[in-house]
Design an enzyme around this catalytic site. Structure first.
Site, PDB file in Angstrom:
ATOM      1  N   LYS A 159       0.794  -1.265  -0.010  1.00 38.14           N
ATOM      2  CA  LYS A 159      -0.132  -0.115   0.023  1.00 38.14           C
ATOM      3  C   LYS A 159       0.856   1.391  -0.086  1.00 38.14           C
ATOM      4  CE  LYS A 159      -2.791  -0.177   3.546  1.00 38.14           C
ATOM      5  NZ  LYS A 159      -2.577  -1.771   4.151  1.00 38.14           N
ATOM      6  N   ARG A 199     -10.519   1.843   8.046  1.00 37.26           N
ATOM      7  CA  ARG A 199     -10.199   0.469   8.328  1.00 37.26           C
ATOM      8  C   ARG A 199     -11.408  -0.441   8.753  1.00 37.26           C
ATOM      9  NH1 ARG A 199      -4.324  -0.038  11.099  1.00 37.26           N
ATOM     10  NH2 ARG A 199      -3.907   0.767   9.064  1.00 37.26           N
ATOM     11  N   ARG A 227      11.613 -10.525   5.906  1.00 38.44           N
ATOM     12  CA  ARG A 227      12.126  -9.290   6.172  1.00 38.44           C
ATOM     13  C   ARG A 227      13.185  -9.218   7.169  1.00 38.44           C
ATOM     14  NH1 ARG A 227       7.343  -5.352   6.765  1.00 38.44           N
ATOM     15  NH2 ARG A 227       6.268  -5.368   4.703  1.00 38.44           N
ATOM     16  N   ARG A 243      12.395  -7.756  12.969  1.00 40.83           N
ATOM     17  CA  ARG A 243      11.716  -7.235  13.797  1.00 40.83           C
ATOM     18  C   ARG A 243      10.606  -8.025  14.568  1.00 40.83           C
ATOM     19  NH1 ARG A 243       9.535  -1.971  11.137  1.00 40.83           N
ATOM     20  NH2 ARG A 243       8.367  -3.595  10.325  1.00 40.83           N
ATOM     21  N   ARG A 290      -2.048 -10.196  12.243  1.00 40.66           N
ATOM     22  CA  ARG A 290      -2.108  -9.024  11.457  1.00 40.66           C
ATOM     23  C   ARG A 290      -3.360  -9.381  10.505  1.00 40.66           C
ATOM     24  NH1 ARG A 290       3.021  -5.906  10.519  1.00 40.66           N
ATOM     25  NH2 ARG A 290       1.741  -4.479   9.590  1.00 40.66           N
TER      26      ARG A 290
END
Ligand code: ZN
Length: 228
Positions: free
Chosen positions: A13, A87, A126, A159, A170
């Site tokens: 996004k 949201r 990541r 992370r 999520r």
């Protein structure tokens, strides 16, 4: 032009919003960035939001709505693209009311569609540098030496946000909250599904095609044309 971009975490996004904002001269309104700025500046709203975050609960709709309403009111006439907001259906209903009060509507809602397994792979792969903040990916964006930052030689870390359990949660939350939002927008105005698996520039071109067609269509809102 007034746009909303929907998409799961990791769907790209932020990148697409930047491309779209640059292409059409729109203001990029990211709810995450606005929240960070309000907190950093210690505004009344920022402090309110901070209280909720300190106690580990989600910032409630009313605080987010107030913050976004202010940002939208200040947006230039050329328009904006909303990122991370709305949201929930409740937020979308309020956004419609807010725009209607200024005799405006949304011109289009874009939905970045991507398989959960692909975004999960993107996010859990990541690796970040704790020293300089550089971000790498174990498959797509490898450092020169595995596990080590190119800039400063620091050991790369995953992370906590990118851990498999957090990512799964999520995505679950996203589907619970956002699938009703997709239905809401599909039944209310101009809605585009965009295949978000692939090269970001190719995805941007797909989006530009849709938006150009919208701006140039004979039925296009005169308002949109004038402002572009
Ligand atoms: Zn580094």
């Amino acid at each position: 032009m007034r746009l909303v971009l929907l998409g799961a975490p990791g769907a790209g996004k932020g990148t697409q919003c930047k491309h779209i904002a640059a292409q059409y001269g729109l203001l990029h309104l990211s709810s995450g960035d606005i929240l960070r700025k309000e907190r950093a500046a210690g505004t009344k709203l920022g402090k309110k939001a901070q209280q909720f975050m300190d106690s580990g609960v989600l910032v409630p709709d009313e605080v987010i709505l107030e913050m976004m309403a202010e940002a939208i009111k200040k947006a230039p006439a050329v328009g904006f693209i909303l990122d991370g907001f709305p949201r929930t259906v409740n937020q979308a209903v309020h956004l419609d009311k807010l725009l209607a009060a200024g005799d405006r509507t949304l011109d289009a809602v874009l939905n970045l569609k991507i398989d959960d397994r692909i975004v999960a792979k993107r996010m859990t792969g990541r690796r970040s540098c704790p020293q300089c903040g550089a971000v790498y990916h174990i498959e797509n964006l490898r450092p020169k030496v595995e596990g080590v930052c190119d800039n400063d030689g620091a050991a790369l870390v995953q992370r906590p946000d990118d851990g498999p359990e957090v990512v799964a949660n999520r995505l679950k939350t996203y589907h619970q909250q956002t699938e009703p939002l997709v239905d809401y927008y599909k039944n209310n105005g101009t809605f585009f599904d965009i295949d978000a698996d692939g090269d970001p520039d190719r995805i941007s071109s797909l989006i530009f095609e849709k938006l150009d067609a919208l701006v140039n269509s004979p039925e296009a809102n005169k308002d949109v044309k004038r402002k572009l």
